[in-house]
Design a protein around this motif. Structure first.
Motif, PDB file in Angstrom:
ATOM      1  N   GLY A 165      40.118  -1.065 -39.256  1.00  0.00           N
ATOM      2  CA  GLY A 165      40.269  -0.244 -38.061  1.00  0.00           C
ATOM      3  C   GLY A 165      41.569   0.537 -38.134  1.00  0.00           C
ATOM      4  O   GLY A 165      42.355   0.382 -39.088  1.00  0.00           O
ATOM      5  N   PRO A 166      41.871   1.361 -37.133  1.00  0.00           N
ATOM      6  CA  PRO A 166      43.147   2.092 -37.120  1.00  0.00           C
ATOM      7  C   PRO A 166      44.310   1.107 -37.016  1.00  0.00           C
ATOM      8  O   PRO A 166      44.208   0.106 -36.312  1.00  0.00           O
ATOM      9  CB  PRO A 166      43.053   2.951 -35.853  1.00  0.00           C
ATOM     10  CG  PRO A 166      41.602   2.986 -35.511  1.00  0.00           C
ATOM     11  CD  PRO A 166      41.035   1.685 -35.971  1.00  0.00           C
ATOM     12  N   SER A 188      39.330   7.078 -31.269  1.00  0.00           N
ATOM     13  CA  SER A 188      39.684   5.897 -32.069  1.00  0.00           C
ATOM     14  C   SER A 188      40.445   4.849 -31.264  1.00  0.00           C
ATOM     15  O   SER A 188      40.608   3.716 -31.711  1.00  0.00           O
ATOM     16  CB  SER A 188      40.498   6.301 -33.300  1.00  0.00           C
ATOM     17  OG  SER A 188      41.625   7.063 -32.954  1.00  0.00           O
ATOM     18  N   SER A 189      40.901   5.207 -30.058  1.00  0.00           N
ATOM     19  CA  SER A 189      41.564   4.217 -29.208  1.00  0.00           C
ATOM     20  C   SER A 189      40.551   3.291 -28.529  1.00  0.00           C
ATOM     21  O   SER A 189      40.938   2.298 -27.914  1.00  0.00           O
ATOM     22  CB  SER A 189      42.416   4.909 -28.131  1.00  0.00           C
ATOM     23  OG  SER A 189      41.613   5.706 -27.275  1.00  0.00           O
ATOM     24  N   SER A 190      39.270   3.607 -28.666  1.00  0.00           N
ATOM     25  CA  SER A 190      38.225   2.809 -28.018  1.00  0.00           C
ATOM     26  C   SER A 190      37.714   1.677 -28.908  1.00  0.00           C
ATOM     27  O   SER A 190      36.812   0.940 -28.515  1.00  0.00           O
ATOM     28  CB  SER A 190      37.049   3.700 -27.608  1.00  0.00           C
ATOM     29  OG  SER A 190      36.407   4.242 -28.751  1.00  0.00           O
ATOM     30  N   ILE A 191      38.273   1.558 -30.117  1.00  0.00           N
ATOM     31  CA  ILE A 191      37.876   0.476 -31.021  1.00  0.00           C
ATOM     32  C   ILE A 191      39.078  -0.400 -31.335  1.00  0.00           C
ATOM     33  O   ILE A 191      40.224  -0.001 -31.107  1.00  0.00           O
ATOM     34  CB  ILE A 191      37.254   1.015 -32.329  1.00  0.00           C
ATOM     35  CG1 ILE A 191      38.291   1.826 -33.120  1.00  0.00           C
ATOM     36  CG2 ILE A 191      36.013   1.860 -32.038  1.00  0.00           C
ATOM     37  CD1 ILE A 191      37.789   2.290 -34.479  1.00  0.00           C
ATOM     38  N   LYS A 192      38.824  -1.595 -31.858  1.00  0.00           N
ATOM     39  CA  LYS A 192      39.922  -2.505 -32.165  1.00  0.00           C
ATOM     40  C   LYS A 192      40.766  -1.966 -33.326  1.00  0.00           C
ATOM     41  O   LYS A 192      40.224  -1.420 -34.285  1.00  0.00           O
ATOM     42  CB  LYS A 192      39.387  -3.881 -32.553  1.00  0.00           C
ATOM     43  CG  LYS A 192      38.794  -4.676 -31.410  1.00  0.00           C
ATOM     44  CD  LYS A 192      38.293  -6.024 -31.897  1.00  0.00           C
ATOM     45  CE  LYS A 192      37.635  -6.801 -30.762  1.00  0.00           C
ATOM     46  NZ  LYS A 192      37.114  -8.116 -31.225  1.00  0.00           N
ATOM     47  N   GLY A 220      40.019   8.827 -36.252  1.00  0.00           N
ATOM     48  CA  GLY A 220      38.872   9.341 -35.507  1.00  0.00           C
ATOM     49  C   GLY A 220      37.624   9.399 -36.361  1.00  0.00           C
ATOM     50  O   GLY A 220      36.521   9.094 -35.893  1.00  0.00           O
ATOM     51  N   GLU A 221      37.795   9.790 -37.622  1.00  0.00           N
ATOM     52  CA  GLU A 221      36.663   9.829 -38.544  1.00  0.00           C
ATOM     53  C   GLU A 221      36.084   8.434 -38.733  1.00  0.00           C
ATOM     54  O   GLU A 221      34.852   8.248 -38.734  1.00  0.00           O
ATOM     55  CB  GLU A 221      37.117  10.389 -39.888  1.00  0.00           C
ATOM     56  CG  GLU A 221      36.003  10.478 -40.931  1.00  0.00           C
ATOM     57  CD  GLU A 221      36.484  10.992 -42.279  1.00  0.00           C
ATOM     58  OE1 GLU A 221      35.730  10.822 -43.277  1.00  0.00           O
ATOM     59  OE2 GLU A 221      37.602  11.549 -42.353  1.00  0.00           O
ATOM     60  N   TYR A 222      36.972   7.441 -38.872  1.00  0.00           N
ATOM     61  CA  TYR A 222      36.488   6.069 -39.033  1.00  0.00           C
ATOM     62  C   TYR A 222      35.723   5.612 -37.792  1.00  0.00           C
ATOM     63  O   TYR A 222      34.652   5.004 -37.898  1.00  0.00           O
ATOM     64  CB  TYR A 222      37.645   5.107 -39.298  1.00  0.00           C
ATOM     65  CG  TYR A 222      37.177   3.668 -39.280  1.00  0.00           C
ATOM     66  CD1 TYR A 222      36.504   3.124 -40.372  1.00  0.00           C
ATOM     67  CD2 TYR A 222      37.337   2.876 -38.145  1.00  0.00           C
ATOM     68  CE1 TYR A 222      36.008   1.836 -40.337  1.00  0.00           C
ATOM     69  CE2 TYR A 222      36.850   1.575 -38.111  1.00  0.00           C
ATOM     70  CZ  TYR A 222      36.187   1.065 -39.202  1.00  0.00           C
ATOM     71  OH  TYR A 222      35.680  -0.220 -39.158  1.00  0.00           O
ATOM     72  N   ALA A 223      36.273   5.890 -36.601  1.00  0.00           N
ATOM     73  CA  ALA A 223      35.628   5.469 -35.351  1.00  0.00           C
ATOM     74  C   ALA A 223      34.220   6.053 -35.219  1.00  0.00           C
ATOM     75  O   ALA A 223      33.297   5.393 -34.731  1.00  0.00           O
ATOM     76  CB  ALA A 223      36.483   5.883 -34.148  1.00  0.00           C
ATOM     77  N   ASN A 224      34.046   7.283 -35.680  1.00  0.00           N
ATOM     78  CA  ASN A 224      32.739   7.945 -35.581  1.00  0.00           C
ATOM     79  C   ASN A 224      31.766   7.510 -36.671  1.00  0.00           C
ATOM     80  O   ASN A 224      30.552   7.486 -36.448  1.00  0.00           O
ATOM     81  CB  ASN A 224      32.920   9.468 -35.641  1.00  0.00           C
ATOM     82  CG  ASN A 224      33.626  10.019 -34.420  1.00  0.00           C
ATOM     83  OD1 ASN A 224      33.407   9.548 -33.306  1.00  0.00           O
ATOM     84  ND2 ASN A 224      34.492  11.004 -34.617  1.00  0.00           N
ATOM     85  N   ARG A 225      32.300   7.121 -37.830  1.00  0.00           N
ATOM     86  CA  ARG A 225      31.440   6.782 -38.971  1.00  0.00           C
ATOM     87  C   ARG A 225      31.347   5.284 -39.232  1.00  0.00           C
ATOM     88  O   ARG A 225      30.740   4.872 -40.214  1.00  0.00           O
ATOM     89  CB  ARG A 225      31.985   7.453 -40.234  1.00  0.00           C
ATOM     90  CG  ARG A 225      31.889   8.968 -40.271  1.00  0.00           C
ATOM     91  CD  ARG A 225      32.529   9.500 -41.541  1.00  0.00           C
ATOM     92  NE  ARG A 225      32.042   8.802 -42.719  1.00  0.00           N
ATOM     93  CZ  ARG A 225      32.739   8.649 -43.849  1.00  0.00           C
ATOM     94  NH1 ARG A 225      33.971   9.112 -43.925  1.00  0.00           N
ATOM     95  NH2 ARG A 225      32.228   8.006 -44.872  1.00  0.00           N
ATOM     96  N   MET A 226      31.917   4.464 -38.386  1.00  0.00           N
ATOM     97  CA  MET A 226      32.000   3.029 -38.618  1.00  0.00           C
ATOM     98  C   MET A 226      30.675   2.435 -39.090  1.00  0.00           C
ATOM     99  O   MET A 226      29.629   2.626 -38.476  1.00  0.00           O
ATOM    100  CB  MET A 226      32.429   2.301 -37.339  1.00  0.00           C
ATOM    101  CG  MET A 226      32.675   0.813 -37.541  1.00  0.00           C
ATOM    102  SD  MET A 226      32.869  -0.056 -35.953  1.00  0.00           S
ATOM    103  CE  MET A 226      34.323   0.737 -35.289  1.00  0.00           C
TER     104      MET A 226
END
Length: 204
Positions: A113-114, A133-137, A162-168
């Protein structure tokens, strides 16, 4: 399914096994830190978690106790002066991050995660709010960490978060996990006080 359930199950399994398997390393490092530098073994600091909820992150203390509090390393003047000899080795090998396995087991962090930010890193936190990305751990490691770590500018890190949060996904987490092992072994992107160093090198 993966985002809301499977990822958490994987986090619990990996963190639990990590704590058990690495317990000799955790014990040895604790003894060495205590024997070579006055102060506590663990460094605890408030960080921003999922949905901007704060939590206490755990790290092995790698800096002197007179280091300015709640200041990102890259904002310290001559950060090297505060880092202990053992701390320098731990930071280069990322061993100082191992206590975060307990944060992961408790559910405050994820393996991937971030990286958790400080509350006063307003620019980074604002960008994470905008890109979701603030909405994920926050994680022990992530997409930004395998893409340059300290060498990346704040905007680039936030975009990768942000890319990670969207593509998780499971495959992306595997890529980050394997990439982290490679980066740690090579000490890629580790620059004390060096946020944005990659951009600086490109503009020289």
């Amino acid at each position: 399914m993966y985002r809301n359930l499977i990822k958490r199950i994987i986090d619990v399994i990996i963190s639990f096994l990590g704590i058990i398997v690495l317990s000799p390393v955790l014990i040895v490092l604790s003894i060495v830190i205590k024997a070579t530098s006055p102060g506590p073994v663990l460094f605890k600091q408030e960080r921003v978690g999922k949905n901007n909820k704060s939590f206490k992150i755990y790290k092995f203390r790698s800096m002197r106790t007179d280091t300015p509090k709640d200041v990102p390393t890259h904002m310290l003047e001559n950060p090297e002066q505060y880092i202990t000899k053992v701390g320098k080795f731990m930071r280069k090998t990322s061993l100082d991050e191992l206590p975060q396995l307990f944060n992961i087991f408790k559910g405050e962090m994820s393996v991937i995660g971030p990286r958790p930010s400080l509350p006063n890193q307003y620019d980074l936190n604002e960008l994470r709010d905008k890109n979701g990305s603030s909405s994920i751990k926050p994680g022990l490691t992530g997409l930004a960490q395998i893409s340059g770590r300290d060498e990346l500018e704040i905007e680039v890190k936030a975009n990768l978060d942000g890319e990670y949060a969207n593509r998780m996904s499971f495959l992306l987490d595997c890529k980050c996990f394997i990439g982290t092992i490679t980066s740690v072994l090579k000490s890629d992107g580790v620059v004390e006080g060096g946020t944005g160093e990659l951009h600086k090198e490109e503009t020289l």
